[in-house]
Structures are given as C-alpha cells and as structure tokens.
Design a protein around this motif. Structure first.
Motif, short mmCIF file in Angstrom:
data_model
loop_
_atom_site.label_atom_id
_atom_site.label_comp_id
_atom_site.label_asym_id
_atom_site.label_seq_id
_atom_site.Cartn_x
_atom_site.Cartn_y
_atom_site.Cartn_z
N ILE A 166 -0.74 1.56 -5.36
CA ILE A 166 -1.35 2.84 -4.98
C ILE A 166 -2.12 3.45 -6.15
O ILE A 166 -2.93 4.36 -5.96
CB ILE A 166 -0.32 3.85 -4.44
CG1 ILE A 166 0.58 4.40 -5.54
CG2 ILE A 166 0.49 3.26 -3.31
CD1 ILE A 166 1.39 5.62 -5.14
N ILE A 171 -8.70 7.48 -7.91
CA ILE A 171 -7.72 8.44 -7.41
C ILE A 171 -7.37 9.47 -8.49
O ILE A 171 -7.53 9.23 -9.68
CB ILE A 171 -6.44 7.74 -6.92
CG1 ILE A 171 -5.68 7.10 -8.08
CG2 ILE A 171 -6.76 6.72 -5.85
CD1 ILE A 171 -4.27 6.68 -7.73
N THR A 191 0.52 10.17 -8.15
CA THR A 191 -0.65 10.59 -7.38
C THR A 191 -0.18 11.16 -6.04
O THR A 191 0.96 10.91 -5.61
CB THR A 191 -1.61 9.40 -7.14
OG1 THR A 191 -2.81 9.89 -6.53
CG2 THR A 191 -0.98 8.35 -6.22
N GLN A 193 -0.83 11.96 -1.76
CA GLN A 193 -1.15 11.13 -0.60
C GLN A 193 -2.65 10.87 -0.53
O GLN A 193 -3.46 11.77 -0.71
CB GLN A 193 -0.65 11.78 0.68
CG GLN A 193 0.86 11.79 0.81
CD GLN A 193 1.33 12.28 2.15
OE1 GLN A 193 0.85 13.30 2.65
NE2 GLN A 193 2.27 11.58 2.76
N ASN A 194 -3.00 9.59 -0.31
CA ASN A 194 -4.40 9.17 -0.24
C ASN A 194 -5.17 9.49 -1.53
O ASN A 194 -6.38 9.72 -1.49
CB ASN A 194 -5.09 9.82 0.95
CG ASN A 194 -4.45 9.46 2.27
OD1 ASN A 194 -4.14 8.30 2.52
ND2 ASN A 194 -4.21 10.45 3.12
N GLY A 195 -4.44 9.50 -2.65
CA GLY A 195 -5.08 9.70 -3.93
C GLY A 195 -5.41 11.13 -4.26
O GLY A 195 -6.18 11.41 -5.19
N ALA A 196 -4.86 12.09 -3.53
CA ALA A 196 -5.12 13.50 -3.77
C ALA A 196 -4.45 13.96 -5.07
O ALA A 196 -3.45 13.38 -5.50
CB ALA A 196 -4.60 14.33 -2.60
#
Length: 200
Positions: A166, A171, A191, A193-196
């Motif tokens: 991940i 990210i 990190t 979720q989804n690289g936020a």
C-alpha cells in the motif's frame, strides 16, 4: 488484507511511544512519496522539501482507517491532537483509538500539526457525554487528567497493520523518523485509505 493491531509492539509511531522514548531525537514528516525502493523513500514534504528517509529491514506499513465514535467509551485508551481551551479543556483536531489492551504514550506533549497543539494520550474515565459542541470525555493519565471535547466533524481513526504494497509513490504519508547521518530512518510508514493524508 489489513487487520487491527494485536500487540503493543506493533505500534511504532512517535505519538504513541512512551514519553521517555520521545526524548530521543525524532522528526515528524508529512508529505507525498516521490520514489520508493526496498531500502528507503524520497518524500516531498508539505512545505515543498525533498527528504530521503531510510527504511529499517523490519519496517511496517500502517493503514489509518476511520472508526465509529461508538468505539470510544469508558475504559477506552485513545490519543488526540488537541488545542487547549481557556477553561482548561482541550478541543480535538483528530482522535486515534487504540485496540483493546494497548496503552502507550500516556500523558501530554507538544504536537506540531497546528500552532499551540498538544497530543494527549489517556484512558477515558467515566461516560462519554453528548453535548451541543460534540462528545465530551475525560482522559486520565499518570499525573493528571484532561477534559476533551470531540467536535462532530473531527476524524476518528485506528491504525491497522497493512501490506507494504500500500506504500507507493504518489500517496500521502505520515512518518516519524530519527536522524541517520545526513538523512533520516524509520520503521513505520502510515497512509490513509486510498492514499489519503492521515489526519494527525
């Protein structure tokens, strides 16, 4: 697939380390990964600097995931970046909930996410009270306690162990590192979720 932390030894970020460990030189980095290999990463920080951070052989990936406010109850151990208020309470900027049985970093210390911010880690004593301003809790820790107000819009998260895959270029990450020559080193990269960007 991610899973919740099960052991206190998995928790390696500065704001959840014991206070004595925080006395060692360390620096918090927030930014976007520019490049990554098996030994380190290049990070473009929020102020536009490029920083080289070496990864220890046993480095861990962490996924910062939202968790329900209902996870906060009497006896919960939580941490919160907060802004001290005139009445002695603290107004949360974010809350991270520790898994059951995990306690670390009890107490208060300066935090750099916002001018004047403090990081408070402690056990929720008594009930969580709902008010017009949000949820109110009292955190107790060795040598003191602090009433904390958690506004409704404040992010509430938990750190989960995750696969290293991940962590990749592009990210947003949160890294706590120690000096390593002219560069830095870390054993944990977090990190959202989804690289936020993680909220702390």
């Amino acid at each position: 697939m991610t899973k919740p932390y099960r052991l206190a030894g998995l928790l390696a970020l500065a704001f959840i380390l014991p206070a004595q460990a925080q006395e060692a030189p360390r620096k918090i980095f927030r930014g976007t990964i520019e490049a990554l290999d098996g030994k380190g990463l290049s990070l473009k920080t929020s102020d536009g600097q490029s920083v080289a951070i070496h990864l220890t052989p046993d480095w861990k990936a962490r996924l910062v995931a939202p968790i329900s406010v209902e996870a906060i109850h009497a006896g919960s151990f939580i941490g919160t970046a907060q802004i001290p208020q005139a009445d002695g309470s603290g107004k949360s900027l974010e809350v991270h909930v520790f898994p059951p049985g995990v306690k670390s970093g009890e107490g208060e210390r300066d935090w750099d996410s916002k001018p004047g911010a403090r990081m408070t880690n402690g056990t929720v004593g008594g009930e969580v009270v709902s008010t017009a301003a949000g949820r109110e809790v009292t955190l107790t820790f060795p040598g003191g306690s602090r009433k904390i107000v958690i506004p409704p819009e404040v992010p509430i998260v938990q750190f989960n162990a995750a696969e290293r895959t991940i962590i990749k270029p592009g990210i947003a990450v949160f890294v706590v590192a120690q000096p390593d020559g002219k560069d830095w080193r870390t054993n944990s990269v977090a990190t959202g979720q989804n690289g936020a960007p993680p909220p702390m």
